[in-house]
Design a protein around this motif. Structure first.
Motif, mmCIF file in Angstrom:
data_model
loop_
_atom_site.group_PDB
_atom_site.id
_atom_site.type_symbol
_atom_site.label_atom_id
_atom_site.label_comp_id
_atom_site.label_asym_id
_atom_site.label_seq_id
_atom_site.Cartn_x
_atom_site.Cartn_y
_atom_site.Cartn_z
ATOM 1 N N SER A 59 -7.267 15.511 1.282
ATOM 2 C CA SER A 59 -6.109 14.661 1.011
ATOM 3 C C SER A 59 -4.821 15.323 1.473
ATOM 4 N N VAL A 60 -4.704 16.615 1.211
ATOM 5 C CA VAL A 60 -3.490 17.336 1.592
ATOM 6 C C VAL A 60 -3.335 17.381 3.114
ATOM 7 N N ILE A 61 -4.420 17.736 3.805
ATOM 8 C CA ILE A 61 -4.330 17.863 5.270
ATOM 9 C C ILE A 61 -3.996 16.523 5.918
ATOM 10 N N VAL A 62 -4.733 15.485 5.516
ATOM 11 C CA VAL A 62 -4.497 14.166 6.105
ATOM 12 C C VAL A 62 -3.108 13.644 5.725
ATOM 13 N N GLY A 63 -2.761 13.759 4.432
ATOM 14 C CA GLY A 63 -1.473 13.248 3.971
ATOM 15 C C GLY A 63 -0.307 13.946 4.623
ATOM 16 N N LEU A 64 -0.350 15.287 4.661
ATOM 17 C CA LEU A 64 0.748 16.029 5.284
ATOM 18 C C LEU A 64 0.807 15.764 6.781
ATOM 19 N N PRO A 78 14.509 3.436 8.444
ATOM 20 C CA PRO A 78 14.322 3.847 7.049
ATOM 21 C C PRO A 78 13.413 2.923 6.238
ATOM 22 N N LEU A 79 13.625 1.602 6.368
ATOM 23 C CA LEU A 79 12.841 0.680 5.536
ATOM 24 C C LEU A 79 11.355 0.761 5.868
ATOM 25 N N GLN A 80 11.009 0.698 7.143
ATOM 26 C CA GLN A 80 9.606 0.783 7.534
ATOM 27 C C GLN A 80 9.015 2.155 7.211
ATOM 28 N N GLY A 81 9.833 3.195 7.345
ATOM 29 C CA GLY A 81 9.369 4.542 7.020
ATOM 30 C C GLY A 81 9.023 4.685 5.551
ATOM 31 N N ALA A 82 9.856 4.070 4.680
ATOM 32 C CA ALA A 82 9.581 4.135 3.241
ATOM 33 C C ALA A 82 8.258 3.462 2.910
ATOM 34 N N LEU A 83 8.033 2.300 3.513
ATOM 35 C CA LEU A 83 6.780 1.581 3.245
ATOM 36 C C LEU A 83 5.565 2.361 3.749
ATOM 37 N N LEU A 84 5.701 2.963 4.937
ATOM 38 C CA LEU A 84 4.594 3.735 5.497
ATOM 39 C C LEU A 84 4.257 4.945 4.629
ATOM 40 N N GLN A 85 5.303 5.682 4.214
ATOM 41 C CA GLN A 85 5.059 6.893 3.430
ATOM 42 C C GLN A 85 4.391 6.578 2.089
ATOM 43 N N GLU A 86 4.822 5.518 1.450
ATOM 44 C CA GLU A 86 4.240 5.202 0.159
ATOM 45 C C GLU A 86 2.798 4.709 0.301
ATOM 46 N N ALA A 87 2.493 4.082 1.435
ATOM 47 C CA ALA A 87 1.096 3.724 1.699
ATOM 48 C C ALA A 87 0.246 4.989 1.820
ATOM 49 N N ILE A 88 0.819 6.025 2.446
ATOM 50 C CA ILE A 88 0.110 7.308 2.556
ATOM 51 C C ILE A 88 -0.132 7.905 1.173
ATOM 52 N N ASP A 89 0.890 7.852 0.317
ATOM 53 C CA ASP A 89 0.755 8.409 -1.035
ATOM 54 C C ASP A 89 -0.341 7.706 -1.831
ATOM 55 N N VAL A 90 -0.353 6.381 -1.760
ATOM 56 C CA VAL A 90 -1.382 5.623 -2.473
ATOM 57 C C VAL A 90 -2.769 6.011 -1.961
ATOM 58 N N ALA A 91 -2.883 6.175 -0.645
ATOM 59 C CA ALA A 91 -4.180 6.510 -0.045
ATOM 60 C C ALA A 91 -4.684 7.867 -0.528
ATOM 61 N N VAL A 92 -3.783 8.878 -0.600
ATOM 62 C CA VAL A 92 -4.255 10.205 -0.998
ATOM 63 C C VAL A 92 -4.628 10.242 -2.481
ATOM 64 N N ILE A 93 -3.951 9.463 -3.310
ATOM 65 C CA ILE A 93 -4.318 9.403 -4.719
ATOM 66 C C ILE A 93 -5.692 8.764 -4.879
ATOM 67 N N LEU A 94 -5.914 7.654 -4.187
ATOM 68 C CA LEU A 94 -7.215 6.987 -4.271
ATOM 69 C C LEU A 94 -8.325 7.897 -3.739
ATOM 70 N N ASN A 95 -8.020 8.650 -2.693
ATOM 71 C CA ASN A 95 -9.020 9.581 -2.165
ATOM 72 C C ASN A 95 -9.315 10.684 -3.171
ATOM 73 N N ALA A 96 -8.274 11.202 -3.833
ATOM 74 C CA ALA A 96 -8.474 12.268 -4.822
ATOM 75 C C ALA A 96 -9.318 11.795 -5.995
ATOM 76 N N LEU A 97 -9.206 10.516 -6.330
ATOM 77 C CA LEU A 97 -9.989 9.975 -7.442
ATOM 78 C C LEU A 97 -11.487 9.922 -7.135
ATOM 79 N N ARG A 98 -11.859 10.135 -5.864
ATOM 80 C CA ARG A 98 -13.289 10.183 -5.538
ATOM 81 C C ARG A 98 -13.993 11.313 -6.270
ATOM 82 N N ALA A 99 -13.235 12.322 -6.706
ATOM 83 C CA ALA A 99 -13.837 13.443 -7.431
ATOM 84 C C ALA A 99 -14.409 13.007 -8.779
ATOM 85 N N LEU A 100 -14.026 11.822 -9.241
ATOM 86 C CA LEU A 100 -14.585 11.305 -10.498
ATOM 87 C C LEU A 100 -16.016 10.837 -10.342
ATOM 88 N N ARG A 101 -16.397 10.468 -9.121
ATOM 89 C CA ARG A 101 -17.708 9.868 -8.916
ATOM 90 C C ARG A 101 -18.759 10.929 -8.669
#
Length: 612
Positions: A566-571, A588-611
């Motif tokens: 998650s860290v490598i891909v996200g960074l 700026p506006l498109q950049g904000a949307l893109l970055q937050e999509a990245i954040d959501v993706a890395v959190i969802l990926n990190a949650l794979r450790a629950l399975r």
């Protein structure tokens, strides 16, 4: 978005609601032609999030802690200053939403652990001379008889006083199927009665019972912060420096402050801060489901780094309970009668072997007599009268010192690794009882699984006699054997083993506690082990199954791998987006949307450790 700051859930919701409401209201005003009003609403909706963020930053800086929240504050402030209120509102919404999502992820990951904390019983039905009476669990004393009704959580550790009890142990062990316990078998507090009501004789007060100790361990685990999270904080400072360098460079090179704003927006917030704690906490939660309590992220990471395993024998590779494996009876003596006399006398002793002989005799249906004139020499044996006969039970040197002069001594030829108890009746050696602490059925497969999980060297360290330890080592793929050890000797073994890599020590007794403390990661067999070892250890096996340790090591490896991914891909994605923003390809506006999509993706990926 530091892990230690966990805003109250309702505050997160309120900030998200303000930012979202402002964004929606501003869009409506913009569509009906009120562009100035729309910009005002977007800016106004940004302020509560920005003020809350400033308060968090001040608190962090007082602790000497700085992270990427600073970038979020700079991007929102710059957006308002440069007239990009819509971009500022989007950043505010995504920042508040990111905090809420991280908080939600942590709550979900901790669910298996914190479920223990809500199961503490407050009262229990106690048998008294006047009948049943409901009493606070603090008033329960060892020896009290309690009535446990269907669906109730056992408030204290105790022994079953009814014919049987059906218990759900899943809250402590992760085992999905209920277990049936028979009379005099031990039941742990925190488990649930799922069958008919039964009586339980308290073994210890609630404050000293297994469940209370587990709750304390869970609370310790929840307070811990993983070294990887601290590492993430350190990397965050480098990322902050890179962000400011790119933003400042873009502004200076082009003279356009919007380029700098776009870089700041794209860098807000950082996947590094989100991915590591969520993955680690998810791993801890996954291990807890298997009955392995890991005391925080640092312990989980240390478990994954272990390359040397130092294993105690008794209670770890064996069950830690003496069992009668054979009876040698002298000519003219019956084996069952030798056992009956020995067990009858042993009713006056509390020695672990005495308990094993009594249980075996009762299981065989032998009628025990009441002993008299008992004299016990601690650790050696005891002498007394049983049915008019003088009976001596104990080690060879002790028991045979009571032989009549000229009495024959038969040598049955047991291996030197066997632990034996001699029985002398009226000055004659009546027989020898062979005792054993058998290996766990899965001991050999566990050793193999530990090697598959990355353990390169396995050392057996035990206080038992060398002959006994060698018999165990021969049947298992052990790299080294250390026997006849004192607690200090075990500490020395752990320190010596560290030359080959990070050391994991596994034990269950009070004598293992010092070695557990000095190891890189200490693992206690908490289901039956001593409280001292569980309190000292970094990892506690709540179920009496050492194979779950190999599962936990696998979980540790997987959690670390997912966090790193998650860290490598996200960074990587964030840095690419920052470069694109610096060259003017990402407003700026498109950049904000893109970055937050990245954040959501890395959190969802990190949650794979629950399975699994």
């Amino acid at each position: 978005m530091q892990q230690e700051r966990r805003p109250i859930w309702s505050s997160n919701v309120a900030l998200v609601a303000v930012a979202l409401g402002g964004l929606a209201a501003g869009i409506l005003l913009y569509l009906v032609g009120g562009r100035g009003s729309a910009s005002f609403v977007w800016g106004f909706a940004t302020l509560p999030v920005l003020l809350s963020l400033f308060a968090q930053i001040v608190t962090s800086l007082r602790r000497g802690d700085a992270g990427l929240d600073i970038i979020a504050a700079l991007s929102m402030t710059a957006a308002l200053a440069f007239g990009e209120q819509l971009a500022g509102n989007v950043v505010a919404l995504m920042y508040a939403g990111g905090q809420y999502l991280e908080n939600y992820a942590e709550r979900r990951a901790r669910r298996e652990m914190t479920a223990l904390l809500g199961r503490v019983a407050r009262t229990v039905m106690k048998h008294t001379d006047d009948g049943l009476r409901e009493v606070p669990i603090e008033a329960v004393l060892p020896g009290d008889t309690l009535l446990i009704r269907q669906g109730e959580v056992l408030p204290v550790d105790g022994t079953i006083a009814s014919d049987e009890a059906v218990i759900d142990t899943s809250a402590l062990t992760g085992e999905p199927l209920p277990v049936t316990l028979r009379r005099e078998e031990e039941a742990l507090s925190g488990t649930t009665a799922v069958g008919a009501s039964f009586d339980l004789v308290a073994l210890r007060p609630a404050s000293e019972s297994a469940y209370a100790a587990i709750v304390r361990l869970v609370e310790e685990a929840e307070k811990s912060k993983a070294p990887a999270v601290r590492m993430a904080d350190r990397y965050a400072l480098w990322f902050l420096a890179l962000t400011l360098l790119l933003a400042g460079g873009a502004w200076i090179w082009t003279g356009d402050p919007i380029r700098a704003l776009a870089v700041l927006v794209v860098a807000t917030p950082c996947p590094l801060i989100l991915a590591v704690p969520v993955a680690i906490i998810s791993g801890i939660s996954r291990a807890a489901k298997l009955g392995v309590l890991v005391k925080g992220g640092g312990a989980l990471e240390a478990l994954g780094r272990a390359r040397v395993a130092v294993l105690d024998k008794t209670g770890t590779l064996t069950h830690g309970r003496a069992e009668l494996s054979d009876i040698w009876a002298a000519p003219g003596q019956r084996p069952d009668e030798v056992l009956r006399l020995a067990a009858s006398l042993d009713q006056g002793s509390t020695h672990v072997m005495a308990e094993a002989l009594i249980k075996t005799a009762q299981a065989r249906g032998l009628k025990l007599s009441t002993p008299t004139e008992i004299q016990e020499s601690a650790g050696a044996g005891l002498i007394g009268m049983v049915d008019g006969h003088q009976v001596v039970v104990g080690g060879s040197a002790y028991a045979r010192s009571y032989l009549k002069p000229g009495a024959g001594i038969w040598k049955p030829g047991f291996p030197g690794s066997a632990a034996t108890v001699d029985v002398v009746v009226d000055g004659i050696l009546a027989g020898t009882l062979v005792m054993s602490d058998p290996l766990r059925p899965d001991a050999a497969s566990v050793i193999q699984r530990l090697r598959s999980a990355g353990i390169a060297r396995i050392v057996l360290a035990t206080g038992d006699r060398a002959a006994v330890a060698e018999a165990v080592a021969r049947s298992l793929a052990i790299d080294d054997l250390k026997a006849d050890l004192t607690p200090q000797d075990k500490v020395d073994v752990v320190i010596e083993a560290r030359a080959a890599g990070s050391v994991m020590m596994v034990g269950d007794g009070v004598n293992d506690a010092p070695a557990l403390a000095v190891a890189d990661v200490g693992v206690a067999m908490g289901a039956r082990g001593a409280a001292a070892s569980s309190e000292t250890a970094d990892v506690v096996l709540l179920v009496d199954r050492i194979d779950h340790l190999a599962d936990a090591i696998g979980i540790a490896h997987r959690s670390a791998r997912i966090a790193l991914q998650s860290v490598i891909v996200g960074l990587g994605l964030s840095i690419l987006a920052m470069i694109a923003a610096a060259f003017g390809y990402l407003p700026p506006l498109q950049g904000a949307l893109l970055q937050e999509a990245i954040d959501v993706a890395v959190i969802l990926n990190a949650l794979r450790a629950l399975r699994a």
